[in-house]
Design a protein around this motif. Structure first.
Motif, PDB file in Angstrom:
ATOM      1  N   GLU A  24      24.673 -40.898  73.403  1.00 54.19           N
ATOM      2  CA  GLU A  24      25.270 -42.047  72.724  1.00 54.19           C
ATOM      3  C   GLU A  24      24.244 -43.119  72.380  1.00 54.19           C
ATOM      4  O   GLU A  24      24.170 -43.589  71.239  1.00 54.19           O
ATOM      5  CB  GLU A  24      26.391 -42.636  73.574  1.00 54.19           C
ATOM      6  CG  GLU A  24      27.611 -41.754  73.730  1.00 54.19           C
ATOM      7  CD  GLU A  24      27.485 -40.744  74.867  1.00 54.19           C
ATOM      8  OE1 GLU A  24      28.402 -39.936  75.050  1.00 54.19           O
ATOM      9  OE2 GLU A  24      26.440 -40.770  75.560  1.00 54.19           O
TER      10      GLU A  24
ATOM     11  N   CYS B  99      31.438 -45.727  74.064  1.00 50.20           N
ATOM     12  CA  CYS B  99      31.869 -44.333  74.264  1.00 50.20           C
ATOM     13  C   CYS B  99      32.293 -44.071  75.708  1.00 50.20           C
ATOM     14  O   CYS B  99      33.053 -43.128  75.969  1.00 50.20           O
ATOM     15  CB  CYS B  99      30.744 -43.370  73.889  1.00 50.20           C
ATOM     16  SG  CYS B  99      30.189 -43.530  72.178  1.00 50.20           S
TER      17      CYS B  99
ATOM     18  N   SER C 166      32.836 -47.670  65.449  1.00 54.91           N
ATOM     19  CA  SER C 166      33.738 -46.792  66.196  1.00 54.91           C
ATOM     20  C   SER C 166      33.783 -45.391  65.583  1.00 54.91           C
ATOM     21  O   SER C 166      33.858 -44.387  66.294  1.00 54.91           O
ATOM     22  CB  SER C 166      35.147 -47.388  66.257  1.00 54.91           C
ATOM     23  OG  SER C 166      35.662 -47.619  64.963  1.00 54.91           O
TER      24      SER C 166
ATOM     25  N   ARG D 188      28.055 -35.703  73.145  1.00 56.07           N
ATOM     26  CA  ARG D 188      28.180 -36.360  74.460  1.00 56.07           C
ATOM     27  C   ARG D 188      26.850 -36.371  75.190  1.00 56.07           C
ATOM     28  O   ARG D 188      26.100 -35.409  75.191  1.00 56.07           O
ATOM     29  CB  ARG D 188      29.222 -35.608  75.296  1.00 56.07           C
ATOM     30  CG  ARG D 188      29.655 -36.369  76.526  1.00 56.07           C
ATOM     31  CD  ARG D 188      30.844 -35.701  77.183  1.00 56.07           C
ATOM     32  NE  ARG D 188      31.257 -36.413  78.375  1.00 56.07           N
ATOM     33  CZ  ARG D 188      31.460 -35.841  79.547  1.00 56.07           C
ATOM     34  NH1 ARG D 188      31.277 -34.541  79.685  1.00 56.07           N
ATOM     35  NH2 ARG D 188      31.857 -36.552  80.574  1.00 56.07           N
TER      36      ARG D 188
ATOM     37  N   ARG E 131      39.005 -46.351  70.317  1.00 59.97           N
ATOM     38  CA  ARG E 131      37.719 -46.952  69.948  1.00 59.97           C
ATOM     39  C   ARG E 131      37.796 -47.887  68.753  1.00 59.97           C
ATOM     40  O   ARG E 131      37.090 -48.895  68.700  1.00 59.97           O
ATOM     41  CB  ARG E 131      36.679 -45.851  69.713  1.00 59.97           C
ATOM     42  CG  ARG E 131      36.226 -45.220  71.023  1.00 59.97           C
ATOM     43  CD  ARG E 131      35.130 -44.219  70.828  1.00 59.97           C
ATOM     44  NE  ARG E 131      35.014 -43.392  72.022  1.00 59.97           N
ATOM     45  CZ  ARG E 131      34.424 -42.222  72.069  1.00 59.97           C
ATOM     46  NH1 ARG E 131      33.883 -41.724  70.963  1.00 59.97           N
ATOM     47  NH2 ARG E 131      34.361 -41.528  73.190  1.00 59.97           N
TER      48      ARG E 131
ATOM     49  N   SER F 234      30.767 -43.456  66.621  1.00 64.19           N
ATOM     50  CA  SER F 234      30.840 -43.050  68.033  1.00 64.19           C
ATOM     51  C   SER F 234      31.559 -41.715  68.201  1.00 64.19           C
ATOM     52  O   SER F 234      31.296 -40.975  69.157  1.00 64.19           O
ATOM     53  CB  SER F 234      31.543 -44.133  68.863  1.00 64.19           C
ATOM     54  OG  SER F 234      32.950 -44.128  68.638  1.00 64.19           O
ATOM     55  N   GLN F 235      32.469 -41.390  67.276  1.00 61.93           N
ATOM     56  CA  GLN F 235      33.204 -40.124  67.347  1.00 61.93           C
ATOM     57  C   GLN F 235      32.326 -38.941  66.937  1.00 61.93           C
ATOM     58  O   GLN F 235      32.622 -37.790  67.279  1.00 61.93           O
ATOM     59  CB  GLN F 235      34.425 -40.164  66.415  1.00 61.93           C
ATOM     60  CG  GLN F 235      35.326 -41.374  66.564  1.00 61.93           C
ATOM     61  CD  GLN F 235      36.293 -41.260  67.727  1.00 61.93           C
ATOM     62  OE1 GLN F 235      36.190 -40.354  68.549  1.00 61.93           O
ATOM     63  NE2 GLN F 235      37.235 -42.182  67.799  1.00 61.93           N
TER      64      GLN F 235
ATOM     65  N   ASN G 145      33.511 -33.359  70.414  1.00 67.28           N
ATOM     66  CA  ASN G 145      34.359 -34.436  70.921  1.00 67.28           C
ATOM     67  C   ASN G 145      35.837 -34.158  70.629  1.00 67.28           C
ATOM     68  O   ASN G 145      36.176 -33.330  69.796  1.00 67.28           O
ATOM     69  CB  ASN G 145      33.947 -35.769  70.300  1.00 67.28           C
ATOM     70  CG  ASN G 145      32.554 -36.189  70.701  1.00 67.28           C
ATOM     71  OD1 ASN G 145      32.137 -35.969  71.831  1.00 67.28           O
ATOM     72  ND2 ASN G 145      31.797 -36.772  69.776  1.00 67.28           N
TER      73      ASN G 145
END
Length: 462
Positions: A392, A163, A381, A389, A171, A384-385, A456
């Motif tokens: 992670e 991230c 990936s 924030r 990603r 991760s989205q 995000n």
């Protein structure tokens, strides 16, 4: 009208990020040596033979099966079950420990150092397996436990770094290339080590020494190639970390509790996580049971099974890259769903594969390789989205811990169905349940809404 000067000013930042991404890939290459050579192929049969030697004396695999038991912490344990119990215990401990590791990593400005520290501790334990010989199974189970815990902890931080070094639109590409390089590296070293073990006489080695040297090589490989991401990735200050009282340990537990309570605010993230636990359990069970299915049900020799393992590794290299490209055009969410449909087809075809039919079995292995790397890389990936924030590592720790905490469900179903039917065909077909549940849950995830709920930036294609 855009400002060309602004683009020019950003070029050094992009170049720096690309360099970090290239360094990051190498940790997949590094740890895959342990996963393939030691954890998947060589350690279990070797450690079982060491335990049998202690329980029963010298055992001939062709004429005698050890029926004596070992005493482990006062419990009577069959030598043949020892490795599986150790893996189970390390899995449970990982599920409890990793969320705390993730919470601590999110509060630290030294993520790459934490990742490398766990990696080098794990690789040292892997190298120590060279010393396991004679009847010294106790050292083997301790080292296996340490290596598995350290691998899981290092992967939590490694995944979280994704991230930091890749923008949302990049990603899928970065994660896919990491997985691909991991399959390539793990496959190359495994091919070399299988050559050493099978040709041990020509090399002047005993079978035991050939296995020990191969395990040592995997530990050294893991340690040496970890240097590349350690030197190539820079540490960053933590961002958006909630204030918690006390020292680092108390803060980590406090942050973990806060996150668990807050997860209901991110329903898409939670739904995807549950979907992943189901379909990944199916994937892992297919991988774990395929050699048993090939040997016991289809009657293949060891050489065919070894060749199939290597074929899957190298096809998975291309499969991960292919899925990364597809995700850029039609979206990660749709590609994962398509991959799971292919997984369902794989288990259906496996049910009908005739015994001793090598071409169809190899074709099935190609299908597994194509979807195996791709679905795992894109799952990382995509998740991760969906992570808020600053959290992670903590969320990826839940990702890893949840995977480990439920990884026994598929093998349990596989074992139960085989026990009820006395056949591996319906047992492997039953795994379709995990892929079907995973597909139904994943289809309920609205990727755009989930990414926005996490605060995000939404990629151009999701």
């Amino acid at each position: 009208m855009s400002n060309p000067g602004g683009v020019a000013e950003l070029q050094p930042v992009w170049d720096s990020m690309k360099r970090e991404q290239r360094a990051w890939y190498w940790y997949d290459w590094a740890n895959s040596a342990y996963v393939t050579t030691i954890a998947t192929v060589l350690l279990s049969p070797y450690l079982i033979s060491v335990a049998e030697r202690d329980a029963c004396g010298q055992v001939s695999d062709d004429t005698f099966k050890c029926r004596e038991h070992l005493s482990v912490l006062g419990l009577s344990v069959s030598p043949g079950s020892l490795v599986f119990y150790v893996i189970t215990v390390s899995t449970i401990v990982s599920a409890l420990l990793l969320p705390v590791v993730g919470a601590a990593a999110d509060r630290s400005a030294r993520k790459k150092s934490i990742m490398a520290g766990f990696a080098w501790a794990g690789s040292l334990a892997a190298c120590g397996l060279f010393l396991v010989t004679g009847t010294n199974w106790q050292l083997g189970i301790v080292l296996l436990f340490i290596a598995n815990i350290c691998l899981g902890a290092s992967l939590v931080v490694y995944d979280a770094i994704l991230c930091q070094i890749a923008l949302p639109d990049d990603r899928d590409r970065v994660s896919s290339r990491g997985w691909a390089l991991g399959y390539l590296g793990g496959g190359l070293l495994l091919a070399i080590n299988l050559g050493v073990v099978m040709g041990h006489d020509a090399l002047g080695l005993s079978t035991s020494m050939a296995v020990r040297v191969s395990m040592l090589s995997a530990g050294v490989w893991w340690a040496v190639f970890t240097i590349i991401p350690y030197l190539g990735i820079r540490n960053r200050e933590p961002v958006a970390v909630a204030r918690e009282p006390g020292g680092l340990v108390r803060q980590s537990f406090g942050q973990l509790w806060t996150t668990l309570k807050d997860m209901r605010r991110y329903p898409a993230t939670l739904t995807f996580l549950v979907a992943y636990l189901f379909y990944n359990d199916g994937i892992q069970t297919v991988i774990a049971s395929s050699s048993t299915f090939g040997e016991k049900q289809l009657g293949f020799e060891t050489t065919v099974l070894i060749g199939t393992i290597l074929l899957v590794q190298f096809v998975a290299f291309g499969g991960a890259l292919l899925f990364g490209r597809l995700a850029r055009t039609i979206g990660t969410h749709k590609v994962i769903l398509g991959g799971l449909v292919v997984w369902m087809l794989v288990v259906v075809v496996a049910y009908f594969v005739p015994a001793h039919n090598v071409p169809i079995f190899l074709a099935l292995a190609v299908g597994i390789g194509l979807v195996m790397g791709g679905t795992q890389a894109l799952s990382r990936s995509f998740f991760s989205q969906l992570i808020p924030r600053g959290r992670e590592a903590e969320y990826f720790s839940l990702y890893q811990a949840g995977e480990r905490g439920t990884s026994w469900l598929g093998t349990l179903l596989f074992g139960l169905v085989h026990q009820w039917t006395d056949s591996y065909r319906p047992a492997i077909f039953a795994l379709i349940v995990f892929f079907l549940v995973g597909i139904l849950l994943l289809a309920r995830v609205d990727p755009r809404r989930g990414i926005e709920e996490a605060g995000n930036v939404v990629p151009r294609v999701v």
